[in-house]
Design an enzyme around this catalytic site. Structure first.
Site, PDB file in Angstrom:
ATOM      1  N   ALA A  10      14.619  31.237  22.690  1.00  0.00           N
ATOM      2  CA  ALA A  10      14.229  32.371  23.517  1.00  0.00           C
ATOM      3  C   ALA A  10      12.726  32.376  23.799  1.00  0.00           C
ATOM      4  O   ALA A  10      11.993  31.479  23.367  1.00  0.00           O
ATOM      5  CB  ALA A  10      14.653  33.668  22.833  1.00  0.00           C
ATOM      6  N   HIS A  11      12.280  33.406  24.470  1.00  0.00           N
ATOM      7  CA  HIS A  11      10.884  33.539  24.882  1.00  0.00           C
ATOM      8  C   HIS A  11       9.920  33.554  23.687  1.00  0.00           C
ATOM      9  O   HIS A  11      10.239  34.060  22.626  1.00  0.00           O
ATOM     10  CB  HIS A  11      10.700  34.844  25.679  1.00  0.00           C
ATOM     11  CG  HIS A  11      10.900  36.071  24.839  1.00  0.00           C
ATOM     12  ND1 HIS A  11      12.157  36.557  24.540  1.00  0.00           N
ATOM     13  CD2 HIS A  11      10.018  36.871  24.212  1.00  0.00           C
ATOM     14  CE1 HIS A  11      12.024  37.631  23.770  1.00  0.00           C
ATOM     15  NE2 HIS A  11      10.743  37.846  23.559  1.00  0.00           N
ATOM     16  N   ASN A  12       8.775  32.956  23.888  1.00  0.00           N
ATOM     17  CA  ASN A  12       7.654  33.011  22.954  1.00  0.00           C
ATOM     18  C   ASN A  12       7.957  32.424  21.570  1.00  0.00           C
ATOM     19  O   ASN A  12       7.281  32.736  20.597  1.00  0.00           O
ATOM     20  CB  ASN A  12       7.154  34.461  22.810  1.00  0.00           C
ATOM     21  CG  ASN A  12       5.726  34.519  22.327  1.00  0.00           C
ATOM     22  OD1 ASN A  12       4.908  33.659  22.643  1.00  0.00           O
ATOM     23  ND2 ASN A  12       5.414  35.530  21.544  1.00  0.00           N
ATOM     24  N   SER A  30      10.103  35.324  19.983  1.00  0.00           N
ATOM     25  CA  SER A  30       8.872  35.501  19.201  1.00  0.00           C
ATOM     26  C   SER A  30       8.988  35.040  17.753  1.00  0.00           C
ATOM     27  O   SER A  30       8.236  35.493  16.890  1.00  0.00           O
ATOM     28  CB  SER A  30       8.401  36.958  19.262  1.00  0.00           C
ATOM     29  OG  SER A  30       8.110  37.314  20.599  1.00  0.00           O
TER      30      SER A  30
END
Length: 115
Positions: A10-12, A30
Site C-alpha cells: 500500500a501507500h507510503n 505507512s
C-alpha cells in the site's frame, strides 16, 4: 530487496535493504519494514507499523502491532466462528502464565505430601 508476485504493497510503505517478501502477502499503508527481513507467503500486515531489521515472519502470519525485537514470529489458527476465535486468542496469550501458576500449585501439593 526481493518481491514475489501477487503481493499488495500500500501507500507510503518502506521496505529495507535485503528484505524478501513472498506471494499473497498484503502490507497496509505507512508500514516500515527494516533491513534483512523475510516475510513468507500469505501474510497480512496492518498499517502504520514498524518491523525491526532482522525479523522473520512465517507463512500466514497476521501482524497487528509493531515488532521491535528481531526474531521469528508466527500466528495462524484453524478456522472458528469469529466470536470464539477472539476468546481463543485471549486464552492462548494467557497459556504460559496459566501453566506457570499450575506448576507452582503442583509443586506446593507435592511438597505438602512429602511433609
Amino acid at each position: 530487496m526481493i518481491l514475489d508476485n501477487q503481493i499488495q504493497v500500500a501507500h507510503n510503505v518502506q521496505i529495507g535493504k535485503n528484505s524478501a517478501i513472498a506471494g499473497c502477502t498484503a502490507i497496509a499503508g505507512s508500514t516500515k519494514i527494516g533491513d534483512r527481513c523475510t516475510i513468507a507467503g500469505a501474510c497480512g500486515i496492518t498499517g502504520h507499523l514498524e518491523i525491526a531489521s532482522g525479523t522473520h515472519i512465517t507463512a500466514m502470519t497476521l501482524v497487528t502491532k509493531s515488532i521491535t525485537k528481531p526474531g521469528v514470529y508466527s500466528s495462524g489458527t484453524g478456522m472458528l466462528e469469529h466470536k470464539n476465535w477472539k476468546k481463543s486468542v485471549v486464552r492462548f496469550r494467557q497459556l504460559d502464565d496459566i501453566a506457570r501458576r499450575l506448576k507452582s500449585l503442583e509443586d506446593i501439593v507435592i511438597e505438602k505430601k512429602g511433609s
